[in-house]
Design a protein around this motif. Structure first.
Motif, short mmCIF file in Angstrom:
data_model
loop_
_atom_site.label_atom_id
_atom_site.label_comp_id
_atom_site.label_asym_id
_atom_site.label_seq_id
_atom_site.Cartn_x
_atom_site.Cartn_y
_atom_site.Cartn_z
N ARG A 68 0.85 -1.19 0.00
CA ARG A 68 0.00 0.00 0.00
C ARG A 68 0.89 1.24 0.00
NH1 ARG A 68 -4.06 0.32 4.57
NH2 ARG A 68 -2.20 -0.11 5.84
N ALA A 69 0.50 2.24 -0.78
CA ALA A 69 1.34 3.42 -0.93
C ALA A 69 0.55 4.71 -0.71
CB ALA A 69 1.98 3.45 -2.31
N ALA A 70 1.24 5.69 -0.18
CA ALA A 70 0.71 7.05 -0.03
C ALA A 70 1.64 7.97 -0.81
CB ALA A 70 0.64 7.45 1.44
N LEU A 71 1.14 8.51 -1.89
CA LEU A 71 1.95 9.36 -2.77
C LEU A 71 1.61 10.82 -2.52
CD1 LEU A 71 1.36 7.35 -6.09
CD2 LEU A 71 2.96 6.83 -4.22
N PHE A 72 2.64 11.65 -2.37
CA PHE A 72 2.42 13.05 -2.03
C PHE A 72 3.17 13.99 -2.96
CE2 PHE A 72 1.10 11.19 1.95
CZ PHE A 72 0.15 12.09 2.46
N ASP A 73 2.44 14.93 -3.53
CA ASP A 73 3.08 16.12 -4.07
C ASP A 73 3.68 16.87 -2.88
OD1 ASP A 73 3.51 18.38 -6.01
OD2 ASP A 73 2.11 19.35 -4.64
N VAL A 74 4.60 17.80 -3.13
CA VAL A 74 5.27 18.49 -2.03
C VAL A 74 4.94 19.98 -2.00
CG1 VAL A 74 7.49 19.00 -0.95
CG2 VAL A 74 7.13 16.79 -2.06
N ASP A 75 5.29 20.71 -3.07
CA ASP A 75 5.03 22.16 -3.11
C ASP A 75 3.54 22.44 -3.03
OD1 ASP A 75 7.55 23.72 -3.50
OD2 ASP A 75 7.80 22.35 -5.18
N ALA A 132 2.74 6.07 7.43
CA ALA A 132 3.81 5.06 7.46
C ALA A 132 3.57 4.07 8.59
CB ALA A 132 5.17 5.75 7.62
N GLY A 133 3.08 4.57 9.72
CA GLY A 133 2.78 3.69 10.85
C GLY A 133 1.65 2.73 10.56
N GLN A 134 0.81 3.08 9.60
CA GLN A 134 -0.28 2.19 9.20
C GLN A 134 0.16 1.18 8.13
OE1 GLN A 134 -3.43 4.83 7.95
NE2 GLN A 134 -3.99 5.39 10.05
N GLY A 135 1.43 1.22 7.79
CA GLY A 135 1.96 0.25 6.84
C GLY A 135 2.03 0.72 5.41
N ARG A 136 1.80 2.01 5.17
CA ARG A 136 1.87 2.52 3.81
C ARG A 136 3.29 2.98 3.48
NH1 ARG A 136 -2.85 3.38 0.94
NH2 ARG A 136 -4.77 3.16 2.15
N GLN A 137 3.69 2.74 2.24
CA GLN A 137 4.96 3.25 1.74
C GLN A 137 4.74 4.70 1.29
OE1 GLN A 137 7.80 1.06 1.86
NE2 GLN A 137 6.21 0.04 3.07
N VAL A 138 5.42 5.63 1.92
CA VAL A 138 5.22 7.05 1.62
C VAL A 138 6.23 7.48 0.56
CG1 VAL A 138 5.30 9.40 2.53
CG2 VAL A 138 4.32 7.54 3.91
N VAL A 139 5.73 8.03 -0.54
CA VAL A 139 6.58 8.45 -1.65
C VAL A 139 6.29 9.92 -1.97
CG1 VAL A 139 7.36 7.99 -3.99
CG2 VAL A 139 6.47 6.11 -2.59
N LEU A 140 7.32 10.73 -2.05
CA LEU A 140 7.17 12.12 -2.49
C LEU A 140 7.26 12.16 -4.01
CD1 LEU A 140 9.47 13.99 0.08
CD2 LEU A 140 7.05 13.32 0.30
#
Length: 221
Positions: free
Chosen positions: A3-10, A97-105
């Protein structure tokens, strides 16, 4: 299943959109172009060449693109030590991340700019990977940045959620088949984000964190 969490930054995690607008406005002004800041703001989040084309048009002198981009980088660089993350941005990443998701910027920033943004977020322990402009041929709204982010952690589109603040973010995620969440802290209206594909819209990272279970990250998302 990854499972992944993808984030824009700006404009999503770090309060930079209006700094980019001012820096681009000054770069255009120095080159003799009078452009409204509103037009620049609507194009923030796109690669430099696309932003310049949006503001000056396709019939512009393209030989000027590099000097305009370099001027923007120099002007924006003066803010690097003062960049500020939105409230709870780092906490949001650590919670996911604590919920097991891979966090990607997923960002067009690179090099020292990307390093400054990461310092502002201050959540290195939660970030699995980062995709920058150096990794793709086409930036948002093309799906390639989102697809590259998924590949970097081995996640399927259906097992990921993308969070961003611009219509370009929403379009890129939608084209990659990833459900997307829009944040209003970048200054783009809710209706524009929804029209571009946002499944849910929240005020800022703190608001998303407070309503995580009711978002696409939740059990019924």
């Amino acid at each position: 299943m990854t499972r992944a969490a993808l984030f824009d930054v700006d404009g999503t995690l770090v309060d930079t959109n209006h700094l980019h607008v001012v820096s681009w406005w000054e770069a255009f002004r120095q080159a003799g172009h009078r452009v409204p800041t509103h037009d620049i703001h609507r194009a923030v989040g796109r690669p430099a060449e696309d932003l310049i084309a949006h503001v000056l048009g396709e019939d512009r002198d393209k030989d000027e693109d590099d000097s305009l981009s370099d001027a923007h980088k120099t002007l924006y660089g003066t803010y690097f030590e003062r960049l500020t993350a939105f409230a709870s941005a780092g906490e949001l990443l650590r919670t996911l991340a604590g919920q097991g998701r891979q966090v990607v910027l997923v960002t067009s920033a690179e090099g020292t700019e990307l390093a400054a943004l990461r310092r502002a977020i201050d959540a290195e322990d939660a970030i699995t990977a980062t995709g920058s402009a150096e990794d793709v041929e086409q930036g948002k709204p093309a799906p390639e940045p989102v697809e590259q982010a998924l590949e970097s952690v081995g996640a399927a589109p259906s097992d990921a959620v993308f969070v961003g603040d611009t219509v370009w973010d929403m379009k890129a995620a939608t084209r990659a088949g990833v459900p997307c969440v829009g944040l209003l802290c970048g200054g783009i209206p809710r209706s524009d984000l929804e029209e571009a594909g946002a499944k849910a819209v929240f005020r800022d990272p703190a608001d998303l964190l407070a309503h995580l279970d009711d978002s696409p990250f939740g059990p019924d998302g």
